[in-house]
Design a protein around this motif. Structure first.
Motif, PDB file in Angstrom:
ATOM      1  N   ALA A  71       0.849  -1.195   0.000  1.00  0.00           N
ATOM      2  CA  ALA A  71       0.000   0.000   0.000  1.00  0.00           C
ATOM      3  C   ALA A  71       0.882   1.241   0.000  1.00  0.00           C
ATOM      4  O   ALA A  71       1.727   1.399   0.862  1.00  0.00           O
ATOM      5  CB  ALA A  71      -0.920   0.006   1.213  1.00  0.00           C
ATOM      6  N   GLY A  72       0.683   2.109  -0.964  1.00  0.00           N
ATOM      7  CA  GLY A  72       1.429   3.356  -1.016  1.00  0.00           C
ATOM      8  C   GLY A  72       0.810   4.393  -0.103  1.00  0.00           C
ATOM      9  O   GLY A  72      -0.256   4.182   0.485  1.00  0.00           O
ATOM     10  N   ARG A  73       1.473   5.532   0.001  1.00  0.00           N
ATOM     11  CA  ARG A  73       1.011   6.598   0.891  1.00  0.00           C
ATOM     12  C   ARG A  73      -0.390   7.082   0.512  1.00  0.00           C
ATOM     13  O   ARG A  73      -1.230   7.290   1.379  1.00  0.00           O
ATOM     14  CB  ARG A  73       1.998   7.756   0.873  1.00  0.00           C
ATOM     15  CG  ARG A  73       1.601   8.857   1.828  1.00  0.00           C
ATOM     16  CD  ARG A  73       2.610   9.996   1.832  1.00  0.00           C
ATOM     17  NE  ARG A  73       2.160  11.036   2.703  1.00  0.00           N
ATOM     18  CZ  ARG A  73       2.477  11.143   3.992  1.00  0.00           C
ATOM     19  NH1 ARG A  73       3.271  10.263   4.536  1.00  0.00           N
ATOM     20  NH2 ARG A  73       2.013  12.121   4.725  1.00  0.00           N
ATOM     21  N   ALA A  74      -0.654   7.274  -0.788  1.00  0.00           N
ATOM     22  CA  ALA A  74      -1.963   7.771  -1.220  1.00  0.00           C
ATOM     23  C   ALA A  74      -3.072   6.781  -0.867  1.00  0.00           C
ATOM     24  O   ALA A  74      -4.136   7.180  -0.390  1.00  0.00           O
ATOM     25  CB  ALA A  74      -1.953   8.065  -2.714  1.00  0.00           C
ATOM     26  N   ASN A  75      -2.836   5.494  -1.093  1.00  0.00           N
ATOM     27  CA  ASN A  75      -3.846   4.486  -0.743  1.00  0.00           C
ATOM     28  C   ASN A  75      -4.058   4.416   0.760  1.00  0.00           C
ATOM     29  O   ASN A  75      -5.183   4.265   1.232  1.00  0.00           O
ATOM     30  CB  ASN A  75      -3.454   3.111  -1.282  1.00  0.00           C
ATOM     31  CG  ASN A  75      -3.642   3.011  -2.774  1.00  0.00           C
ATOM     32  OD1 ASN A  75      -4.477   3.700  -3.353  1.00  0.00           O
ATOM     33  ND2 ASN A  75      -2.866   2.164  -3.407  1.00  0.00           N
ATOM     34  N   LEU A  76      -2.975   4.520   1.503  1.00  0.00           N
ATOM     35  CA  LEU A  76      -3.074   4.516   2.952  1.00  0.00           C
ATOM     36  C   LEU A  76      -3.843   5.748   3.433  1.00  0.00           C
ATOM     37  O   LEU A  76      -4.680   5.659   4.330  1.00  0.00           O
ATOM     38  CB  LEU A  76      -1.678   4.483   3.569  1.00  0.00           C
ATOM     39  CG  LEU A  76      -1.603   4.297   5.069  1.00  0.00           C
ATOM     40  CD1 LEU A  76      -2.277   3.001   5.492  1.00  0.00           C
ATOM     41  CD2 LEU A  76      -0.158   4.290   5.514  1.00  0.00           C
ATOM     42  N   GLY A  77      -3.580   6.903   2.812  1.00  0.00           N
ATOM     43  CA  GLY A  77      -4.305   8.124   3.156  1.00  0.00           C
ATOM     44  C   GLY A  77      -5.790   8.008   2.861  1.00  0.00           C
ATOM     45  O   GLY A  77      -6.626   8.456   3.643  1.00  0.00           O
ATOM     46  N   LYS A  78      -6.120   7.387   1.735  1.00  0.00           N
ATOM     47  CA  LYS A  78      -7.533   7.191   1.370  1.00  0.00           C
ATOM     48  C   LYS A  78      -8.227   6.298   2.394  1.00  0.00           C
ATOM     49  O   LYS A  78      -9.338   6.592   2.840  1.00  0.00           O
ATOM     50  CB  LYS A  78      -7.628   6.572  -0.022  1.00  0.00           C
ATOM     51  CG  LYS A  78      -9.038   6.326  -0.476  1.00  0.00           C
ATOM     52  CD  LYS A  78      -9.080   5.697  -1.855  1.00  0.00           C
ATOM     53  CE  LYS A  78     -10.523   5.396  -2.235  1.00  0.00           C
ATOM     54  NZ  LYS A  78     -10.633   4.743  -3.514  1.00  0.00           N
ATOM     55  N   THR A  79      -7.566   5.220   2.783  1.00  0.00           N
ATOM     56  CA  THR A  79      -8.133   4.311   3.779  1.00  0.00           C
ATOM     57  C   THR A  79      -8.287   5.011   5.123  1.00  0.00           C
ATOM     58  O   THR A  79      -9.315   4.868   5.794  1.00  0.00           O
ATOM     59  CB  THR A  79      -7.240   3.064   3.928  1.00  0.00           C
ATOM     60  OG1 THR A  79      -7.140   2.418   2.662  1.00  0.00           O
ATOM     61  CG2 THR A  79      -7.791   2.101   4.949  1.00  0.00           C
ATOM     62  N   ALA A  80      -7.281   5.795   5.510  1.00  0.00           N
ATOM     63  CA  ALA A  80      -7.339   6.532   6.778  1.00  0.00           C
ATOM     64  C   ALA A  80      -8.465   7.560   6.741  1.00  0.00           C
ATOM     65  O   ALA A  80      -9.160   7.775   7.742  1.00  0.00           O
ATOM     66  CB  ALA A  80      -6.002   7.204   7.060  1.00  0.00           C
ATOM     67  N   ARG A  81      -8.669   8.199   5.584  1.00  0.00           N
ATOM     68  CA  ARG A  81      -9.750   9.181   5.438  1.00  0.00           C
ATOM     69  C   ARG A  81     -11.106   8.511   5.604  1.00  0.00           C
ATOM     70  O   ARG A  81     -11.988   9.022   6.293  1.00  0.00           O
ATOM     71  CB  ARG A  81      -9.662   9.864   4.072  1.00  0.00           C
ATOM     72  CG  ARG A  81     -10.683  10.963   3.873  1.00  0.00           C
ATOM     73  CD  ARG A  81     -10.599  11.528   2.461  1.00  0.00           C
ATOM     74  NE  ARG A  81     -11.444  12.685   2.308  1.00  0.00           N
ATOM     75  CZ  ARG A  81     -12.765  12.636   2.140  1.00  0.00           C
ATOM     76  NH1 ARG A  81     -13.383  11.478   2.112  1.00  0.00           N
ATOM     77  NH2 ARG A  81     -13.470  13.743   2.017  1.00  0.00           N
ATOM     78  N   GLU A  82     -11.283   7.358   4.971  1.00  0.00           N
ATOM     79  CA  GLU A  82     -12.545   6.626   5.091  1.00  0.00           C
ATOM     80  C   GLU A  82     -12.812   6.234   6.542  1.00  0.00           C
ATOM     81  O   GLU A  82     -13.940   6.354   7.027  1.00  0.00           O
ATOM     82  CB  GLU A  82     -12.520   5.386   4.197  1.00  0.00           C
ATOM     83  CG  GLU A  82     -12.558   5.708   2.717  1.00  0.00           C
ATOM     84  CD  GLU A  82     -12.253   4.511   1.834  1.00  0.00           C
ATOM     85  OE1 GLU A  82     -11.957   3.409   2.362  1.00  0.00           O
ATOM     86  OE2 GLU A  82     -12.299   4.673   0.599  1.00  0.00           O
ATOM     87  N   LYS A  83     -11.775   5.790   7.224  1.00  0.00           N
ATOM     88  CA  LYS A  83     -11.909   5.404   8.627  1.00  0.00           C
ATOM     89  C   LYS A  83     -12.266   6.615   9.493  1.00  0.00           C
ATOM     90  O   LYS A  83     -13.132   6.539  10.362  1.00  0.00           O
ATOM     91  CB  LYS A  83     -10.597   4.774   9.094  1.00  0.00           C
ATOM     92  CG  LYS A  83     -10.694   3.928  10.303  1.00  0.00           C
ATOM     93  CD  LYS A  83      -9.354   3.218  10.500  1.00  0.00           C
ATOM     94  CE  LYS A  83      -9.409   2.190  11.576  1.00  0.00           C
ATOM     95  NZ  LYS A  83      -8.116   1.527  11.758  1.00  0.00           N
TER      96      LYS A  83
END
Length: 102
Positions: free
Chosen positions: A60-72
């Motif tokens: 998982a790259g930073r952008a994907n991790l950020g998207k997941t963190a945003r959803e959470k």
């Protein structure tokens, strides 16, 4: 990229939350719904910088991790707070594109 001077703010946060949870919340705030990165929040615990790498899943790259963190993050907010945060994101995106700030 053109380097531009930016404002820097330093905040102190006293919390019982773990540093990794705070880092995850900050990463969720860094990205807009469309995936654009709006901010860069660095987290320090004492003199140690908390890296986003400690949160990442394999591949998982930073952008994907950020998207997941945003959803959470958004799943934890009330409907009113989600609307307010989304409105602020849209305003930042308009400002970035040279639009008005209204």
């Amino acid at each position: 990229h053109i380097l531009m001077p930016v404002q820097i703010y330093r905040l102190r946060l006293f919390t019982f939350l773990s540093t990794l949870l705070v880092k995850e919340l900050l990463m969720g705030l860094e990205y807009a719904e469309n995936g654009d990165r709006l901010a860069d929040f660095d987290l320090y615990s004492g003199r140690d910088k908390i890296s986003w790498g400690s949160l990442k899943d394999r591949g998982a790259g930073r952008a994907n991790l950020g998207k997941t963190a945003r959803e959470k993050l958004f799943s934890r907010l009330s409907a009113r707070d989600r609307e307010r945060l989304t409105a602020m994101e849209h305003r930042l995106l308009r400002l970035r594109q040279g639009g008005n700030n209204g």
